[in-house]
Scaffold this active site. Structure first.
Site, short mmCIF file in Angstrom:
data_model
loop_
_atom_site.label_atom_id
_atom_site.label_comp_id
_atom_site.label_asym_id
_atom_site.label_seq_id
_atom_site.Cartn_x
_atom_site.Cartn_y
_atom_site.Cartn_z
N ASP A 181 -5.86 18.56 -47.14
CA ASP A 181 -5.96 17.40 -46.90
C ASP A 181 -4.60 16.75 -47.36
O ASP A 181 -4.15 16.92 -48.49
CB ASP A 181 -6.96 16.66 -47.64
CG ASP A 181 -7.12 15.17 -46.96
OD1 ASP A 181 -6.09 14.24 -46.57
OD2 ASP A 181 -8.42 14.77 -46.69
N SER B 77 -8.36 10.63 -42.69
CA SER B 77 -8.97 11.79 -42.89
C SER B 77 -10.25 12.03 -42.10
O SER B 77 -10.78 12.93 -41.56
CB SER B 77 -9.21 12.30 -44.20
OG SER B 77 -8.00 12.55 -44.95
N THR C 42 -13.52 14.15 -45.06
CA THR C 42 -13.39 15.43 -44.48
C THR C 42 -14.67 16.28 -44.28
O THR C 42 -15.08 16.79 -43.30
CB THR C 42 -12.10 16.14 -45.25
OG1 THR C 42 -11.06 15.39 -45.43
CG2 THR C 42 -11.82 17.40 -44.43
N GLU D 122 -12.04 22.91 -48.01
CA GLU D 122 -11.17 21.84 -47.91
C GLU D 122 -10.33 21.76 -49.41
O GLU D 122 -11.15 21.75 -50.64
CB GLU D 122 -11.62 20.43 -47.74
CG GLU D 122 -10.61 19.39 -47.67
CD GLU D 122 -10.91 17.90 -47.86
OE1 GLU D 122 -12.11 17.49 -48.56
OE2 GLU D 122 -10.30 17.04 -47.37
N ASP E 126 -3.84 15.61 -50.87
CA ASP E 126 -3.55 14.17 -50.33
C ASP E 126 -3.62 13.38 -51.39
O ASP E 126 -2.81 12.08 -51.70
CB ASP E 126 -4.73 13.97 -49.34
CG ASP E 126 -5.01 12.48 -48.89
OD1 ASP E 126 -3.97 11.89 -48.24
OD2 ASP E 126 -5.80 11.85 -49.28
N HIS F 52 -0.74 10.58 -52.24
CA HIS F 52 -0.83 8.93 -52.47
C HIS F 52 -0.32 8.54 -53.79
O HIS F 52 0.23 7.44 -53.78
CB HIS F 52 -2.43 8.66 -52.48
CG HIS F 52 -2.88 8.74 -50.89
ND1 HIS F 52 -2.49 7.78 -50.02
CD2 HIS F 52 -3.95 9.63 -50.41
CE1 HIS F 52 -3.22 8.22 -49.03
NE2 HIS F 52 -4.02 9.05 -49.01
N ASP G 132 -5.03 17.57 -41.85
CA ASP G 132 -5.40 16.53 -40.82
C ASP G 132 -4.15 15.40 -40.73
O ASP G 132 -4.11 14.98 -39.67
CB ASP G 132 -6.86 15.60 -41.69
CG ASP G 132 -6.33 15.42 -43.18
OD1 ASP G 132 -5.34 15.77 -43.68
OD2 ASP G 132 -7.16 15.02 -43.72
N HIS G 133 -3.54 15.56 -41.93
CA HIS G 133 -2.05 14.72 -41.66
C HIS G 133 -1.04 14.92 -42.86
O HIS G 133 -1.83 15.86 -43.83
CB HIS G 133 -2.72 13.21 -41.87
CG HIS G 133 -3.49 12.92 -42.85
ND1 HIS G 133 -3.01 12.89 -43.99
CD2 HIS G 133 -4.66 12.58 -43.03
CE1 HIS G 133 -3.74 12.53 -44.94
NE2 HIS G 133 -5.02 12.27 -44.29
N HIS H 10 -0.25 7.89 -45.48
CA HIS H 10 -0.04 8.91 -44.57
C HIS H 10 1.18 8.79 -43.66
O HIS H 10 1.25 7.79 -43.65
CB HIS H 10 -1.39 9.13 -43.93
CG HIS H 10 -2.47 9.31 -44.54
ND1 HIS H 10 -3.98 9.13 -44.08
CD2 HIS H 10 -3.00 9.66 -45.79
CE1 HIS H 10 -4.83 9.38 -45.01
NE2 HIS H 10 -4.31 9.64 -46.19
#
Ligand code: MG
Ligand code: ZN
Length: 364
Positions: A33, A74, A127, A247, A252, A256, A294-295, A320
């Protein structure tokens, strides 16, 4: 003339003996992620210029936009992987017109394969949820948990125990309900994963935390072990094969928080799990492994630090971004994941390899 005729015959014979393209018995989808190219690069330099990801023969780049936004979240990202449709940000296993879409995991289950979900977030988080649940909003964690009693997973590892056994919406204890259905259910308060040996006769679930699990820097260490256990357990649960989604959830979250060292630690934890998965796939020979994201998160920038392994990581945003993300594939069918693809192609190619769809899925 005769020579020409013989050459044609040779071509015809060769076409007859050409083996059909191999199809994978098992598919393992690994999602980092927020794992953009810079997150991969940072992990690589921090780890002596190498990763298990280096061992994948096929690489590609993937577009990540959702139906509603250039920058996906996500939930829409994972729903593109699980169902093959572009949807709005926040949707869990729902089309953009808010109808449930059948997931690759549900299709695998219907076809008699074993299924598993592993995450370093709560198992009800966007996710993993997008592979088993169908709700309009990712925030509805207790509603998402209900789907785990409807679709029986053969292997589950992740956080989010409280959405199962301390529910505020109803008085149900889904943890007990899973036990009553014959699942071997454990949680971190009873035993660490290291102390458990799943019996392949029954489904297995281990909850790693009440809510969200710790970061790897705060001592969370179960992901590589869960990867190994999942492949061992799932390969014994069905002769027909298995689908596993695993995952690395917190790459992620570290980005952040603009925390470079934590992002690297999460990246390397995920790469260790990838190493365990590759070891299984190499020995097995019938397993397709796909790794993607996912990004990207954070607009991460890798600047010159001290030498090669002390990195100076900067972030352009706490959100993101819309950058293309990498795809890595290994095993039968891997060639379908090279080049520049869309996130919905992950579902489409998996489903075509398993014969669940014959036509490209059109977003709906
Ligand atoms: Mg996630
Ligand atoms: Zn995020």
């Amino acid at each position: 003339m005769i020579r020409y005729f013989l050459a044609l015959c040779a071509l015809w014979l060769a076409s007859l003996s050409a083996a059909p393209a191999p199809r994978p018995k098992n598919i393992i989808l690994l999602i980092g992620d927020g794992m953009g190219l810079t997150q991969v690069t940072a992990g690589m330099y921090a780890n002596g210029k190498k990763l298990n990801l280096d061992r994948f023969p096929i690489t590609g780049l993937m577009k990540t936009q959702s139906a509603s936004h250039l920058i996906t979240d996500s939930a829409a990202g994972a729903t593109a992987f699980s169902c093959g449709c572009k949807t709005y940000n926040g949707a869990i296993g729902m089309t953009r017109s808010r109808k449930p879409c059948l997931t690759i995991l549900e299709q695998a289950k219907q076809n008699g394969l074993a299924t598993g979900l592993v995450a370093t977030s709560s198992i009800t988080h966007a996710t993993p949820a997008s592979f088993i649940a169908h709700v309009e909003s990712r925030a509805d964690m207790e509603d998402i948990a209900l789907f785990f009693t409807q679709t029986e997973l053969d292997f589950l590892v992740g956080g989010g125990l409280k959405y199962f056994n301390k529910r505020s919406k109803d008085q149900r204890n889904l943890y007990q309900e899973l036990q009553q259905k014959g699942c071997q259910v454990y949680n971190f308060q009873e035993k660490p994963l290291q102390k458990l040996q799943p019996d392949p006769k029954y489904p297995f679930a281990w909850f790693s935390a009440l809510g969200e699990p710790d970061s790897v820097k705060a001592g969370r260490d179960y992901l590589p072990l869960a990867a190994k256990m999942a492949t061992e357990h799932l390969s014994k649960r069905s002769d027909k094969g298995f689908f596993l989604m695993l995952e690395g959830s917190q790459i992620d979250w570290a980005c952040h928080g603009k925390d470079g060292p934590r992002a690297v630690a999460e990246m390397l934890d995920f790469d260790q799990a990838i190493g365990q998965i590759l070891a299984f796939a190499e020995a097995d020979g019938q397993t397709l492994v796909i790794v993607t994201a996912d990004h990207e998160t954070g607009g991460m920038v890798l600047e010159q630090g001290e030498g090669f392994e002390v990195l100076d990581l900067e972030f352009n945003t706490g959100q993101h971004t819309a950058s293309l993300v990498p795809v890595f594939a290994y095993g039968p069918g891997a060639e379908h994941f090279g080049g520049v693809i869309d996130n919905t192609d992950i579902y489409r190619q998996m489903a075509m390899l398993w014969g669940y769809v014959t036509e490209p899925v059109v977003g709906n």
